[in-house]
Scaffold this active site. Structure first.
Site, short mmCIF file in Angstrom:
data_model
loop_
_atom_site.label_atom_id
_atom_site.label_comp_id
_atom_site.label_asym_id
_atom_site.label_seq_id
_atom_site.Cartn_x
_atom_site.Cartn_y
_atom_site.Cartn_z
N ARG A 1 2.48 -10.73 10.52
CA ARG A 1 3.79 -10.07 10.71
C ARG A 1 4.91 -10.99 10.23
O ARG A 1 6.03 -10.53 9.98
CB ARG A 1 4.05 -9.74 12.19
CG ARG A 1 3.12 -8.75 12.87
CD ARG A 1 2.85 -7.50 12.08
NE ARG A 1 1.65 -7.67 11.28
CZ ARG A 1 1.31 -6.88 10.27
NH1 ARG A 1 2.09 -5.89 9.90
NH2 ARG A 1 0.20 -7.08 9.59
N ASP B 1 -3.87 7.08 5.13
CA ASP B 1 -3.43 5.70 5.34
C ASP B 1 -4.03 5.16 6.64
O ASP B 1 -4.38 5.93 7.53
CB ASP B 1 -1.90 5.68 5.40
CG ASP B 1 -1.34 4.27 5.28
OD1 ASP B 1 -2.10 3.35 4.93
OD2 ASP B 1 -0.12 4.09 5.53
N GLU B 2 -4.12 3.84 6.75
CA GLU B 2 -4.63 3.17 7.97
C GLU B 2 -5.99 3.74 8.39
O GLU B 2 -6.24 4.02 9.57
CB GLU B 2 -3.62 3.31 9.12
CG GLU B 2 -2.23 2.80 8.81
CD GLU B 2 -2.13 1.29 8.74
OE1 GLU B 2 -3.17 0.61 8.84
OE2 GLU B 2 -1.01 0.77 8.56
N LYS C 1 0.82 -1.22 0.00
CA LYS C 1 0.00 0.00 0.00
C LYS C 1 0.85 1.27 0.00
O LYS C 1 0.47 2.27 -0.61
CB LYS C 1 -0.96 0.01 1.18
CG LYS C 1 -0.33 0.06 2.55
CD LYS C 1 -1.39 -0.05 3.63
CE LYS C 1 -0.79 -0.10 5.02
NZ LYS C 1 -0.16 1.15 5.43
N THR C 2 2.01 1.25 0.67
CA THR C 2 2.87 2.44 0.67
C THR C 2 3.36 2.73 -0.73
O THR C 2 3.41 3.89 -1.17
CB THR C 2 4.06 2.25 1.64
OG1 THR C 2 3.56 1.92 2.94
CG2 THR C 2 4.88 3.52 1.73
N GLN D 1 -7.60 -5.30 10.00
CA GLN D 1 -6.51 -4.89 10.88
C GLN D 1 -6.92 -3.73 11.80
O GLN D 1 -6.08 -2.98 12.27
CB GLN D 1 -5.28 -4.50 10.06
CG GLN D 1 -4.69 -5.67 9.28
CD GLN D 1 -3.38 -5.29 8.59
OE1 GLN D 1 -2.35 -5.12 9.21
NE2 GLN D 1 -3.44 -5.17 7.28
#
Length: 730
Positions: A599, A218-219, A31-32, A249
Site C-alpha cells: 500500500r 477483476d480481483e 490492471k485497471t 493478494q
C-alpha cells in the site's frame, strides 16, 4: 487505438481478446488501465456492442472508477455496459427473474442487523438457547451452506443424524421462510438465488450467455464458490472470459473467498493464455523488495516478482516500543513531524490487523490534534436515524416487509408499544399474512381494539406516501417522508445535542439520495435502496479529506498512500494466533502482510511493541516472523531501545521522551488537560484503584511525566505512567 502508453505485457493483455485469459496482475501494476483499454479495444476491433460486454468488480468504488474511465474513452455507449459488482449484477438478474422462486420483484435486501433480528425470532420460536448456538456461529454456517449452494433440504441431508447440525438446519429453514414471508433476501441470497435461477432455468441462462459475449472479472482471487459458478455458467457458451487477479493478494478466506479459483483457472478453462503484469508503478524498489522477500516464503502461489523503474527510495523505518502506547506515540510523532515539513495528513495511513488496535491510536491522535478518520467503524448507514428512514422507505416500497414495519411503526412515538407489535406478529403468523395487512385491518381484530385507530392511521399514511412516490422526484419524496411521518418534527422538538446531530445526519442522507438521483438515468426508490444495501465501508472513504486514515489491512486493499505505518508486527497479533496451527491460514496472513507493505508508495514504517495489554493482561511480545522475513539491509531502526526488565533503573526509549515532550507538552501548554500529579519518590506507599496497594521501587522522570515501577503487595510488579495511573499516596 493508441496503446503507446502501455508496457509490452499490458499491450499483450489488452490485445489477447479471444478465449480464456488469466492476467496475473501484481500490486500497482496498472490492471485497471489494462481492463479499461481492453474494453475499448474489443469494441473497436471486434465490432462488439458495449451491451455485449460484462465487467465485474468487487467494490462500488472500483466499479465507478472503471465506469468513468471507460466513458472517457468510448463516451455515451458505456451506459449500455454492465460495469458493476457481483452483487449488483446478481440483483439485476433477481429483479427480472426472482418470480420463479416465489418472490415479488419489489423484494428488499436485509443487512446484518436485520438478519440478526430475524434470527432471534427463529430462536424464540424454536426454543433454542443462544448460549448453545451462538448467532455468529450459526450465521456463518448458513452463509457457508449458501456459498456451497445448499438449500435447507440439502443441508438436512448432509446432517445425517448429527443432532447439532440438524438443529441448525431447523434454524436455517425457518429463517428462510421468514425472509420469504417478508419478501426479503439477505446478502448471501443475492448470489445464491441468482445462481439457482440460472442453474434451474436453462432459457434464462441462455439469455445471459447470448448477451455477454465478452466477460471480464477483476480481483478474481477473491471469488467464492457462488461467484465462480455464476461466471463459469455465463461464460460457458463463448469462452471469452478474462480474469484479472493476484493470488498473492487473496485475503478474504473468512468471507468465503477460494484461492483455488485463480490457482486452478488454467485447468478449469482449457487453452488459457496466462499473462503476468509484474512492473509496479506505485512504490519504491525498496518497498517492493521487502514485499517480495516476505511473500516468497509462501508455497501455494504462482511464480512472480514485482519490480519497478521507480527510485530506490528510503529504507523501511522500524520502531519497536516498550508498549503499545510508546508505539502509538511514535506514529503520532512521525506524522506531526512530516506535517510540519509540509506533508498532508491525508498522505498517511495507519494499518492494523484488528479493529481493537485503533483505540490507543485514536486516543493519542486526539490528544495531539491530528485529524483522523477510522474506516470500518460505525458506518453512516448503521446509525439509528438512518436505519429508521431507510425502514420507512423500504416499507413504502414493499409493505410486506414486516421487519421494517416493526422497526418504525412507533418511531416517532405513536402509543403503539411492544405488546401491540407482538399481537400483530401472532396474528400475522395465524393468518399467514404481513404485519402491514393485519395493521391495515386492525379494527377487525379484538386483540388490537385499543390500538386500532393508530395502526389504521399509520397504514393510511404509508399508502398515501406510496402513491406520492410515483409522482415525485426521489430527493423531494425522501424529504416528504421525513416530514409527513413526523420523524423530523420529533427530533426538532427534542432539541438536544444528540437530536441536532441526528438532524445533520438526515440532511447528509438527503444529500446521498440527491447524489444517487443525479448519477442515474432513471432513478427509482428500488434502485436507491439497492445502492444503500450494497455500499461498503470503503465506499465512504473520501480521498480529498485532509485526515489521516486508520483502518484494518483488509479494508486497505485496493488503496495506496505515500506513507504507511503497519502497526502491531508481533507474533500472535500479526500473524494472528488463530492462524499459527494451520499452514493455509498462515499463508493467508503472509499475503495480508504483502498487501499491507504494497500500500506504501514513498515510505513504509513497521512498528511493534515489547509488551502489550490485551483484555487487561500485559504480556511480553515477540517480533512477528513477517518482520524477521524482511532482510536487515532493507530496515532502518528508528528509536528502537529495548526495555531492560532486569535493570535496577527503568530505561526509557528516546522516542518516548521526545514524543511525550512534543505531544503531551503541547497539550498542557494549550491548557486542554489538567496537569496530573507526578510528584512521586522511590519508597513511597501508593494505592491503585484496580491493582491495590504497593511500594514505588523506581522513578524515571522526563519533562511533564514520570514512569513508575511499583511492587504491589500481591508480589506482582507494575510499570505505570504517573500521568495516567491515578495513584493515591497512603
Amino acid at each position: 487505438m493508441d496503446l503507446t502508453g502501455l508496457n509490452n505485457m499490458q499491450k499483450q493483455a489488452v490485445q489477447q481478446t479471444d478465449g480464456p485469459v488469466l492476467i496475473l496482475a501484481g500490486a500497482g501494476s496498472g490492471k485497471t488501465t489494462v481492463l479499461v483499454n481492453r474494453v475499448a479495444y474489443i469494441i473497436e476491433t471486434k465490432n462488439i456492442h458495449p451491451y455485449n460486454i460484462l465487467a465485474i468488480t468487487f467494490t462500488n468504488k472500483a466499479a465507478n472508477e472503471m465506469k468513468d474511465r471507460v466513458n472517457a474513452i468510448i463516451g455515451e455507449l458505456s451506459k449500455d455496459m454492465w460495469i458493476c459488482t457481483f452483487h449488483a449484477a446478481c440483483v439485476r438478474i433477481l429483479r427480472s427473474h426472482i418470480g420463479v422462486l416465489g418472490f415479488s420483484p419489489s423484494f428488499v435486501i436485509y443487512d446484518s442487523s436485520d438478519t440478526k433480528t430475524v434470527m432471534k425470532d427463529c430462536y424464540k420460536e424454536l426454543d433454542i438457547d443462544e448460549k448453545n448456538y451462538p448467532f455468529r456461529l450459526v450465521s456463518s454456517v448458513i452463509s457457508k451452506a449458501k456459498d456451497d449452494m445448499l438449500s435447507p433440504n440439502d443441508f438436512y441431508k448432509e446432517a445425517l443424524g448429527d443432532y447439532r447440525k440438524t438443529r441448525i438446519g431447523e434454524i436455517y429453514e425457518l429463517y428462510q421462510n421468514k425472509l420469504k414471508a417478508n419478501n426479503a433476501i439477505d446478502f448471501d441470497d443475492i448470489l445464491f438465488f441468482a445462481v439457482k435461477i440460472l442453474e434451474e432455468n436453462p432459457e434464462i441462462l441462455e439469455k445471459y450467455q447470448n448477451r455477454f459475449q465478452y466477460i471480464m472479472v477483476d480481483e478474481y482471487q477473491d471469488t467464492n464458490n457462488c461467484q465462480y459458478k455464476l461466471i463459469s455458467m455465463i461464460a460457458n457458451k463463448h469462452q471469452n472470459i478474462c480474469v484479472v487477479g493476484d493470488d498473492d493478494q487473496s485475503i478474504y478466506k473468512f468471507r468465503g473467498a477460494n484461492i483455488q479459483n485463480i490457482l486452478n483457472f488454467e485447468h478449469t478453462f482449457k487453452g488459457c493464455t496466462v499473462i503476468k503484469l509484474e512492473q509496479n508503478y506505485r512504490s519504491t524498489s525498496m518497498i517492493l523488495d521487502a514485499a517480495n522477500a516476505v511473500i516468497h516464503n509462501n508455497k501455494g502461489r504462482k511464480d512472480k516478482s514485482l519490480w519497478t523503474e521507480n527510485e530506490r527510495g528510503e529504507k523501511i523505518k522500524l520502531h519497536i516500543g516498550y508498549n503499545e502506547r510508546d508505539e502509538a506515540l511514535y506514529i503520532a510523532n512521525e506524522i506531526e513531524k512530516a506535517h510540519k515539513r509540509g506533508e498532508q495528513y491525508a498522505d498517511f495511513a495507519v494499518l492494523y490487523r484488528t479493529n481493537a488496535q485503533s483505540r490507543i491510536l485514536e486516543e493519542l491522535f486526539m490528544r495531539s490534534g491530528i485529524p483522523y478518520k477510522v474506516v470500518g467503524g460505525l458506518r453512516f448507514y448503521d446509525r439509528k436515524e438512518i436505519k429508521d428512514i431507510i425502514a420507512y422507505l423500504r416499507l413504502i416500497h414493499n409493505p410486506d416487509d414486516s421487519l421494517s414495519f416493526a422497526r418504525i411503526v412507533n418511531e416517532p412515538k405513536r402509543s403503539i408499544g411492544r405488546t401491540t407489535i407482538e399481537k400483530i406478529a401472532s396474528l400475522s403468523s395465524d393468518f399467514a399474512t404481513s404485519y402491514f395487512e393485519i395493521a391495515k385491518n386492525a379494527n377487525l381484530y379484538s386483540d388490537l381494539s385499543r390500538s386500532a385507530s393508530g395502526l389504521i392511521e399509520f397504514c393510511s399514511m404509508i399508502l398515501s406516501l406510496k402513491k406520492a412516490e410515483k409522482t415525485m422526484h426521489l430527493t423531494e419524496f425522501a424529504e416528504k417522508v421525513l416530514n409527513d411521518t413526523g420523524y423530523m418534527a420529533a427530533l426538532t422538538l427534542e432539541n438536544t445535542v444528540e437530536s441536532k446531530t441526528r438532524i445533520d445526519n438526515l440532511g447528509e442522507f438527503l444529500s446521498a439520495v440527491s447524489e444517487y438521483e443525479k448519477s442515474e438515468e432513471t432513478p427509482t426508490l428500488a434502485g436507491f435502496l439497492e445502492n444503500v444495501s450494497l455500499v461498503s465501508d470503503i465506499d465512504g472513504y473520501d480521498e480529498d479529506d485532509d485526515t489521516c486514515v486508520l483502518m484494518t489491512i483488509h479494508s486497505a486493499k485496493g488503496l495506496e498512500f505515500p506513507y504507511v505505518f503497519i502497526s502491531g508486527m508481533e507474533e500472535g497479533l500479526f500473524p494472528s494466533v488463530r492462524s499459527m496451527d494451520n499452514s493455509e491460514d498462515l499463508e493467508e496472513e503472509r499475503r495480508l502482510c504483502y498487501v499491507a507493505i504494497t500500500r506504501a508508495k514513498k515510505q513504509l514504517y513497521v512498528t511493534a511493541a515489547k509488551s502489550r495489554t490485551v483484555y487487561g493482561q500485559t504480556t511480553h511480545q515477540v517480533n512477528s516472523r513477517f518482520l524477521r522475513e524482511i532482510p536487515d539491509e532493507f530496515l532502518k531502526e528508528d528509536g528502537v531501545t529495548p526495555f531492560d526488565k532486569f535493570s535496577d533503573s527503568i530505561q526509557i526509549p528516546q522516542s518516548v521522551k521526545r514524543a511525550k515532550t512534543e505531544i503531551f507538552g503541547k497539550i498542557s501548554s494549550a491548557g486542554s488537560f489538567d496537569t496530573p500529579n507526578i510528584d512521586f519518590s522511590a519508597g513511597e506507599r501508593v494505592r491503585h484503584q484496580k491493582f491495590g496497594d504497593g511500594t514505588i521501587t523506581a522513578v524515571q522522570r522526563f519533562e511533564k511525566d514520570a514512569l513508575l515501577e511499583v511492587k504491589l503487595d500481591s508480589g506482582e510488579t507494575k510499570r505505570l505512567m504517573a500521568s495516567m495511573a491515578k495513584l493515591e499516596k497512603i
